[in-house]
Design an enzyme around this catalytic site. Structure first.
Site, mmCIF file in Angstrom:
data_model
loop_
_atom_site.group_PDB
_atom_site.id
_atom_site.type_symbol
_atom_site.label_atom_id
_atom_site.label_comp_id
_atom_site.label_asym_id
_atom_site.label_seq_id
_atom_site.Cartn_x
_atom_site.Cartn_y
_atom_site.Cartn_z
ATOM 1 N N TYR A 277 -1.884 0.375 10.936
ATOM 2 C CA TYR A 277 -2.012 -0.154 9.578
ATOM 3 C C TYR A 277 -0.769 0.198 8.752
ATOM 4 O O TYR A 277 -0.211 -0.658 8.051
ATOM 5 C CB TYR A 277 -3.276 0.405 8.908
ATOM 6 C CG TYR A 277 -3.442 -0.038 7.474
ATOM 7 C CD1 TYR A 277 -3.691 -1.371 7.158
ATOM 8 C CD2 TYR A 277 -3.336 0.875 6.418
ATOM 9 C CE1 TYR A 277 -3.835 -1.788 5.841
ATOM 10 C CE2 TYR A 277 -3.485 0.478 5.098
ATOM 11 C CZ TYR A 277 -3.723 -0.853 4.810
ATOM 12 O OH TYR A 277 -3.853 -1.260 3.511
ATOM 13 N N SER B 179 0.874 -1.184 0.000
ATOM 14 C CA SER B 179 0.000 0.000 0.000
ATOM 15 C C SER B 179 0.903 1.224 0.000
ATOM 16 O O SER B 179 2.064 1.145 0.429
ATOM 17 C CB SER B 179 -0.861 0.013 1.270
ATOM 18 O OG SER B 179 -1.542 1.245 1.407
HETATM 19 N N1 NAP Z 1 -8.818 -0.559 -0.422
HETATM 20 C C1 NAP Z 1 -7.730 0.182 -0.371
HETATM 21 O O1 NAP Z 1 -7.797 1.427 -0.419
HETATM 22 C C2 NAP Z 1 -6.363 -0.482 -0.317
HETATM 23 C C3 NAP Z 1 -5.249 0.296 -0.645
HETATM 24 C C4 NAP Z 1 -3.979 -0.282 -0.605
HETATM 25 C C5 NAP Z 1 -3.839 -1.600 -0.235
HETATM 26 N N2 NAP Z 1 -4.936 -2.336 0.115
HETATM 27 C C6 NAP Z 1 -4.720 -3.719 0.521
HETATM 28 O O2 NAP Z 1 -5.377 -4.564 -0.389
HETATM 29 C C7 NAP Z 1 -5.648 -5.811 0.248
HETATM 30 C C8 NAP Z 1 -7.090 -6.208 -0.058
HETATM 31 O O3 NAP Z 1 -7.963 -5.254 0.540
HETATM 32 P P1 NAP Z 1 -9.310 -4.774 -0.172
HETATM 33 O O4 NAP Z 1 -9.207 -3.309 -0.328
HETATM 34 O O5 NAP Z 1 -9.613 -5.607 -1.332
HETATM 35 O O6 NAP Z 1 -10.339 -5.023 1.039
HETATM 36 P P2 NAP Z 1 -11.552 -6.045 1.183
HETATM 37 O O7 NAP Z 1 -12.502 -5.890 0.063
HETATM 38 O O8 NAP Z 1 -12.060 -5.866 2.587
HETATM 39 O O9 NAP Z 1 -10.845 -7.475 1.042
HETATM 40 C C9 NAP Z 1 -10.004 -7.994 2.057
HETATM 41 C C10 NAP Z 1 -9.797 -9.468 1.805
HETATM 42 O O10 NAP Z 1 -8.892 -9.991 2.781
HETATM 43 C C11 NAP Z 1 -9.442 -11.200 3.292
HETATM 44 N N3 NAP Z 1 -8.980 -11.446 4.650
HETATM 45 C C12 NAP Z 1 -9.012 -10.595 5.711
HETATM 46 N N4 NAP Z 1 -8.527 -11.199 6.801
HETATM 47 C C13 NAP Z 1 -8.201 -12.479 6.428
HETATM 48 C C14 NAP Z 1 -7.663 -13.598 7.117
HETATM 49 N N5 NAP Z 1 -7.361 -13.529 8.427
HETATM 50 N N6 NAP Z 1 -7.449 -14.727 6.427
HETATM 51 C C15 NAP Z 1 -7.762 -14.811 5.115
HETATM 52 N N7 NAP Z 1 -8.269 -13.781 4.402
HETATM 53 C C16 NAP Z 1 -8.500 -12.636 5.070
HETATM 54 C C17 NAP Z 1 -10.953 -10.996 3.214
HETATM 55 O O11 NAP Z 1 -11.614 -12.245 3.134
HETATM 56 P P3 NAP Z 1 -12.445 -12.953 4.308
HETATM 57 O O12 NAP Z 1 -13.061 -11.880 5.135
HETATM 58 O O13 NAP Z 1 -13.420 -13.799 3.553
HETATM 59 O O14 NAP Z 1 -11.422 -13.768 5.037
HETATM 60 C C18 NAP Z 1 -11.081 -10.265 1.890
HETATM 61 O O15 NAP Z 1 -11.138 -11.176 0.831
HETATM 62 C C19 NAP Z 1 -5.332 -5.615 1.730
HETATM 63 O O16 NAP Z 1 -4.065 -6.169 2.014
HETATM 64 C C20 NAP Z 1 -5.289 -4.106 1.880
HETATM 65 O O17 NAP Z 1 -4.443 -3.711 2.940
HETATM 66 C C21 NAP Z 1 -6.195 -1.813 0.075
#
Ligand code: NAP
Length: 250
Positions: free
Chosen positions: A147, A134
């Protein structure tokens, strides 16, 4: 572009957001998919839609379960994407139980997946290991200390794994997006949809497919090319803490 047909690709956090989009993009490019997350039913829906994907319900915090589920797979690509944040409180008002969940998922979760899949990739002399970092791994913003600390750690793990696996043929990539419109904020604000919507108000955030597109570019380069670090922003972002929003109602 390298032919992606029949490459076996794992995505953690494939039940939502960026991970789901990455799974669709890799599958669309010809990969056979392994979809991992805790919510089995959401993975099953995506697998049914894709037609031929494998579902692995697991919690990336559980080192033994991750090893059991993943070490036997002959993966060409592993995307360690699962992650989350809780709250925007300052450290002095933080909740240690939430810190543990965020650190264990974002940091140890990546290590657990790496431990399970890297030995096989090294033995086969090839593979792509992608970490979802990120811009929070490069900058700090108010209310983001824990975070941001985890994403700084993810960047350190990416750099460290490159060194640990030097000469192995395994390529490492970190994809570091700015603001992406997903359920991330809904989770962060503990289900408060109004607070989550405010994060994306008046701004054209990155979409999950934008991130998937960049990731696909990296893993589809010819074998002698390693795209190491991808940093991508919403165009309205000047930094992790500077977003220019359209006035309300415009
Ligand atoms: N959205 C943003 O602005 C942004 C920006 C930069 C980076 N990111 C990164 O992108 C990644 C994905 O996030 P997203 O934005 O797509 O959010 P999201 O839609 O909430 O997706 C998060 C995913 O992580 C999984 N997850 C969470 N805890 C877990 C665990 N203990 N074991 C297995 N799976 C787990 C969730 O699945 P389950 O709940 O089904 O387990 C879900 O599929 C993260 O690493 C986040 O830090 C996001």
């Amino acid at each position: 572009m390298t032919d992606m047909k029949d490459r076996l690709a794992l995505v953690t956090g494939a039940s939502s957001g960026i991970g789901e989009a990455v799974a669709r993009a890799l599958h669309g490019a010809g990969c056979r998919m392994v979809l991992a997350a805790r919510r089995r039913e959401r993975l099953a829906e995506l697998a049914a839609e894709l037609g031929d994907a494998q579902v692995v319900a697991l919690d990336v915090r559980d080192a033994d379960a991750v090893l059991d589920a993943l070490q036997g797979l002959e993966l060409d690509i592993a995307v360690a994407n699962a992650g989350l944040a809780y709250g925007t409180e300052p450290v002095q008002a933080g909740n240690p139980a939430e810190w543990s969940e965020v650190v264990d998922t974002n940091v140890k979760g990546v290590l657990n997946v790496a431990r399970a899949v890297l030995p096989g990739m090294i033995a086969r002399g090839r593979g792509d290991f992608v970490t979802m970092g990120s811009v929070a791994g490069r900058q700090l913003y108010p209310g983001g200390t824990v975070y941001c600390a985890t994403k700084h750690a993810v960047k350190a793990i990416y750099e460290g794994m490159r060194l640990d696996c030097a000469g192995s043929g395994v390529r490492f990539t970190t994809v570091d997006p700015g603001m992406v419109q997903t359920d991330f904020s809904l989770v962060r604000f503990r289900g408060d949809a109004q607070k989550a919507a405010a994060v994306y108000a008046g701004v054209d955030a990155l979409q999950p497919a934008d991130v998937a597109d960049a990731l696909l570019y990296a893993v589809s380069r010819p074998p002698h090319v390693n795209i190491g670090e991808i940093v991508m922003w919403a165009s309205a972002q000047a930094s992790a803490s500077s977003v220019t929003r359209r006035p309300a109602g415009s």
